[in-house]
Design an enzyme around this catalytic site. Sequence first.
Site, mmCIF file in Angstrom:
data_model
loop_
_atom_site.group_PDB
_atom_site.id
_atom_site.type_symbol
_atom_site.label_atom_id
_atom_site.label_comp_id
_atom_site.label_asym_id
_atom_site.label_seq_id
_atom_site.Cartn_x
_atom_site.Cartn_y
_atom_site.Cartn_z
ATOM 1 N N HIS A 87 2.522 3.229 3.667
ATOM 2 C CA HIS A 87 3.106 4.050 2.749
ATOM 3 C C HIS A 87 1.772 4.357 1.820
ATOM 4 O O HIS A 87 1.994 5.540 1.168
ATOM 5 C CB HIS A 87 4.088 3.342 1.780
ATOM 6 N N ASP B 190 5.073 -1.421 8.039
ATOM 7 C CA ASP B 190 4.209 -0.908 6.736
ATOM 8 C C ASP B 190 2.978 -1.308 6.879
ATOM 9 O O ASP B 190 2.212 -1.626 5.513
ATOM 10 C CB ASP B 190 4.824 -1.258 5.484
ATOM 11 N N SER C 156 -1.611 -1.760 -3.310
ATOM 12 C CA SER C 156 -1.201 -1.757 -1.749
ATOM 13 C C SER C 156 -2.156 -1.756 -1.070
ATOM 14 O O SER C 156 -3.122 -0.669 -0.953
ATOM 15 C CB SER C 156 -0.230 -0.541 -1.615
#
Length: 441
Positions: free
Chosen positions: A138, A173, A290
Amino acid sequence: MSDTPETRAEAPVEAPVQYEATPINPEEHPALAKQATPKRAIGVGVIAALAVGALVGGVSGAGVTLWATSLNAGNPVATTASPTTITVNDADDATLITAVAAEASPSVVTLSVSSESAGGTGSGVVLSEDGYILTNAHVVTLDGAVANPTIKVQTNDGRLLDATVVGVDPIYDLAVVKVDGVNDLQPATFADSSKLNVGDTAIAIGAPLGLAGTVTNGIVSALNRSITVASSAVPDESDTQEQAPDGETPFDFWNFDLGQGDGQQSTTTASSTISLSVIQTDAAINPGNSGGALLNSDGEVIGINVAIASAGSSSGQSGSIGVGFAIPSNIAQRVADELIANGTATHGLLGASVADVTEDTNQTDAEVVGASIVELVSGGAAEAAGLKVGDIVTAVDGLPVTGKTDLTAQIRALAAGSQATITYVRDGKAYTADVTLGTLQ
């Protein structure tokens, strides 16, 4: 639906082991060259020596303003490319966290991702000297909004380098990008995540809110936790075995400014969900962390930070509430290796539709929690292994399964064609079956 596993017994706590940190050579790290003080013993057990100097850390005030302004203006997020610092002013008071930051920070980078109308920042972990970097899917797709992003990588020593996408795995992911023309990046050391204990030290390094090299610490709060998160890039499957249902979840990716110009970060545009088996930590991780590293007390990567639990509405961007999640290092390494080799990663398929025991009307007399098999795919892995409709799966390779989310996450964590031992209950008795998993398409 509840996707929270039952309480698990902690492994016995062993006596502390004495380690010796590898001193950092300033000549190999440009950011250390300007100031280095003599190393001395520090009384924190695992630290034998600590190089003191300019390592990596916060962004200047101007950098923060630029980041915030770009959000308000709806332009791609920009970050400062100048070297940033974690400063040690008193070596006598340096801690274990200081030593881990000194050792591991050169292996964590900041990614600036942009398209014509969207932009954001995330973090990455260096895999090799020649420029392979692991991050989240992402991050490089801006929550699924961008297929061909422009990526800049800011290294620990202040270089700003171009990168391209090697491969993206939307099911777990994860993504790998590559910086060309380098041979001097410092690869991270990965730990065996299967040996973690609840209560172990957890240290996060990344770029929350664009603040490169931010260090936070806490503990491993839970292991083998399974969550569902939104994804806009899951494959269009003809079957949805083991897949958790669509819908909002209390867990969220770090969202990006998608060029809406209202000063608010957009929620993910996903219409489907994926299930992840994760490490839960209370180390503070925030938007921008992230793809960054979750580390143990030896400076080894135990997980790749991926999501946060939100205490409020899922429609807004929240900060850390002490419930963060990271993809275990063993899963991350397996996927990264496949992405580098093939550009794609594989995932297991059980070949069965499942439901939580509490949701299956045919399990009113069930005495255990688990994932109830409600339908089998003809010729699928589950049927071939002798599983039947009505069986309640309670474990995969010894890891507890408390519902359909657990089962989905654990099966997807395994590569296609893997062997898995399924523990299940049939007519009140427990059995095991060895299953050769199919391939998720």
